[in-house]
Design a protein around this motif. Structure first.
Motif, short mmCIF file in Angstrom:
data_model
loop_
_atom_site.label_atom_id
_atom_site.label_comp_id
_atom_site.label_asym_id
_atom_site.label_seq_id
_atom_site.Cartn_x
_atom_site.Cartn_y
_atom_site.Cartn_z
N VAL A 216 -7.74 -1.80 -3.13
CA VAL A 216 -8.65 -0.81 -2.67
C VAL A 216 -7.79 0.56 -2.57
O VAL A 216 -6.93 0.38 -2.00
CB VAL A 216 -9.12 -1.44 -1.64
CG1 VAL A 216 -10.38 -0.17 -0.98
CG2 VAL A 216 -9.78 -2.59 -1.80
N VAL A 217 -8.66 1.61 -3.12
CA VAL A 217 -8.07 3.00 -2.94
C VAL A 217 -9.32 3.61 -2.17
O VAL A 217 -10.22 3.65 -2.79
CB VAL A 217 -8.01 3.67 -4.49
CG1 VAL A 217 -7.39 4.94 -4.31
CG2 VAL A 217 -7.08 2.79 -5.57
N PRO B 267 0.81 -1.18 -0.04
CA PRO B 267 -0.10 0.04 0.12
C PRO B 267 0.85 1.41 0.02
O PRO B 267 1.83 1.22 0.77
CB PRO B 267 -0.70 -0.13 1.19
CG PRO B 267 -0.60 -1.58 1.84
CD PRO B 267 0.60 -2.15 1.16
N GLY B 268 0.52 2.14 -0.97
CA GLY B 268 1.07 3.51 -0.94
C GLY B 268 0.15 4.50 -0.16
O GLY B 268 -0.80 4.18 0.30
N THR C 266 -4.25 -4.04 -13.47
CA THR C 266 -4.64 -4.28 -11.98
C THR C 266 -6.02 -3.84 -12.06
O THR C 266 -6.42 -2.69 -12.54
CB THR C 266 -3.55 -2.99 -11.18
OG1 THR C 266 -2.28 -3.62 -11.37
CG2 THR C 266 -4.15 -2.92 -9.64
N GLU C 267 -6.76 -4.45 -11.06
CA GLU C 267 -8.04 -4.28 -11.05
C GLU C 267 -8.24 -3.28 -9.57
O GLU C 267 -7.66 -3.66 -8.69
CB GLU C 267 -9.05 -5.47 -10.61
CG GLU C 267 -8.72 -6.61 -12.01
CD GLU C 267 -9.78 -6.08 -13.12
OE1 GLU C 267 -10.74 -5.34 -12.68
OE2 GLU C 267 -9.83 -6.60 -13.91
N ILE C 268 -8.77 -2.22 -9.76
CA ILE C 268 -8.93 -1.17 -8.73
C ILE C 268 -10.10 -1.11 -8.16
O ILE C 268 -11.15 -1.09 -9.08
CB ILE C 268 -8.40 0.09 -9.13
CG1 ILE C 268 -6.82 -0.06 -9.71
CG2 ILE C 268 -8.46 1.19 -8.01
CD1 ILE C 268 -6.44 1.01 -10.14
N GLU D 256 -4.55 -2.38 0.36
CA GLU D 256 -4.96 -3.75 -0.27
C GLU D 256 -5.99 -4.27 0.81
O GLU D 256 -6.01 -3.95 1.79
CB GLU D 256 -3.91 -4.83 -0.20
CG GLU D 256 -3.23 -4.95 1.05
CD GLU D 256 -1.92 -6.13 0.84
OE1 GLU D 256 -2.41 -7.21 0.35
OE2 GLU D 256 -0.85 -5.68 1.07
N SER D 257 -6.95 -5.06 0.32
CA SER D 257 -8.08 -5.52 1.12
C SER D 257 -8.10 -7.36 0.79
O SER D 257 -8.62 -7.68 -0.09
CB SER D 257 -9.29 -5.17 0.35
OG SER D 257 -10.48 -5.83 1.37
N PRO D 258 -7.10 -8.01 1.89
CA PRO D 258 -7.22 -9.35 1.59
C PRO D 258 -8.42 -10.15 2.14
O PRO D 258 -8.38 -11.37 2.12
CB PRO D 258 -5.71 -9.69 2.19
CG PRO D 258 -5.70 -8.62 3.39
CD PRO D 258 -6.24 -7.30 2.56
#
Length: 416
Positions: free
Chosen positions: A36-37, A16-17, A308-310, A22-24
């Motif tokens: 996930v943004v 993550p920036g 990348t799927e966002i 991320e959503s694991p």
């Protein structure tokens, strides 16, 4: 294969920036495969860079459709080419302009008396139910049908088959944004096929009908019947079902007592509008939306690989919220705890931003505020019966399925 029937490709976990996570965790029982943004500035940047972050996956089925479901859809010629929400080509601007012509500020403002008429009628019916039986279910009584009537009338389309339209809408949401197993997919595919056949007939009738309507305008713009059906399929769902869900959540939170606005305050114009805006910011009916990296690019200082799927978080929600994964007490599909509703998302992003911003934003907010106001006015002395109703919890849609109320002891629900 029809792009709308493909599944989103899982991505490898990314570090993550700023503004990203991320959503694991589990989403509806399935591992969330998206980056996930969550930060509002990062979300806005993604939405304003469509050449880098394509909307091409916006309507892609979250769960891959199995052979039996695909065959049901193929038998009726089901096809959803990208036309509006998922269109990343040069044709988007012209099509959007045609559709936007039906959602101008003046057009929406002119609908207010009709919206209020429908809301008052629905509220009176709810009051009658309370008088006769002592209880009422507000999703069906007041939230379900006014948005559908308004949408069809606004688009110049005949108002008919409303119960079917509501059922088809919910089924299609689950088919494209849910996690149905093969047997459930087959049920949902039959529903989607019925909807598509109905829609194709409606398009044909509308193109030949006198006067102006959206489908005729799209045909005049040069769209084929298949393209018009593709646009209409999701517009007739999103244009009314998401408003129903917004109203449902607003009514539930008001009656639950966790909202900053009270039930009596919601009977005023200012109170109802404030409450709707609160729900839009904290747990909108469309809390997330998707994009895909068209090529390798940077978001802030983070490299986002091509493909990348966002998943963009537009408001507080029950799928990506960290609080969801910290709680073990709430079973899937039950009413989320009040602490879930906090989010870093900005109210200004709840309808999206940029060239794909929701065209019906003002209409949805107006409808929800009026229905809530008229319901609170008509039912001044009621209480919530079920504090843990089943919830619609899909990747990009959320709302209580029911809002059951009863008369307070010693009080009448009669509309005055």
């Amino acid at each position: 294969m029809n792009p709308a029937m493909m599944t989103a490709r899982p991505v490898e976990p990314l570090v993550p920036g700023p503004g990203q996570t991320e959503s694991p965790g589990q989403a509806g029982g399935a591992s969330c495969p998206y980056l996930v943004v969550r930060d509002p500035d990062a979300v806005r940047e993604v939405l304003h860079r469509p050449a880098d972050f394509s909307p091409g996956n916006a309507l892609v089925a979250v769960t891959p459709l199995e052979g039996p479901a695909l065959r049901v859809l193929q038998r009726v010629g089901f096809a959803l080419p990208p036309v509006l929400a998922s269109n990343d080509t040069g044709t988007h601007a012209g099509i959007r302009k045609v559709v936007a012509g039906y959602f101008t500020p003046a057009t929406v403002a002119a609908m207010e008396p009709r919206i209020r008429e429908l809301a008052q009628e629905a509220a009176r019916n709810a009051a009658d139910q309370l008088d006769s039986s002592g209880q009422a279910e507000l999703v069906q009584a007041v939230a379900a049908f006014p948005p559908a009537v308004v949408m069809l009338e606004l688009l110049g389309l005949p108002v008919r088959d409303l119960a079917d339209l509501k059922r088809w809408g919910l089924d299609s949401m689950e088919l494209f944004w849910g996690w149905p197993d093969e047997d459930r997919q087959l049920e949902l595919a039959h529903s989607a096929a019925d909807f598509y056949v109905w829609l194709r007939q409606l398009v044909a009738e509308s193109r030949a009908a006198p006067g102006q309507n959206l489908f005729k305008s799209l045909a005049d713009h040069g769209l084929s019947t298949t393209e018009i059906c593709s646009l209409g399929y999701f517009l007739l769902i999103a244009g009314q079902e998401t408003t129903t869900q917004l109203i449902s959540t607003t009514l539930f939170r008001l009656l639950e007592g966790s909202a900053p606005v009270g039930w009596k305050d919601a009977a005023t114009d200012a109170g109802s509008r404030a409450m709707v805006r609160h729900v839009l910011a904290t747990e909108s009916s469309v809390p997330t939306w998707r994009r895909v990296a068209a090529h390798s690019t940077n978001l802030g200082e983070v490299l986002i690989p091509a493909g990348t799927e966002i998943l963009l978080e537009l408001s507080g929600n029950h799928i990506t919220s960290p609080a969801r994964h910290e709680r073990q007490s709430s079973a899937p599909g039950t009413a989320p705890q009040a602490d879930l509703r906090g989010s870093s998302a900005s109210p200004g992003l709840v309808f999206g931003s940029g060239i794909h911003r929701c065209l019906g934003a003002k209409l949805a907010e107006l409808e929800a505020a009026i229905v809530v106001q008229e319901t609170a006015t008509a039912l001044p002395d009621v209480h919530l019966q079920d504090h843990q109703p089943d919830w619609i919890q899909l990747l990009s849609f959320q709302a209580p399925r029911t809002v059951r109320v009863a008369n307070n002891p010693g009080n009448s629900a009669r509309y005055s």
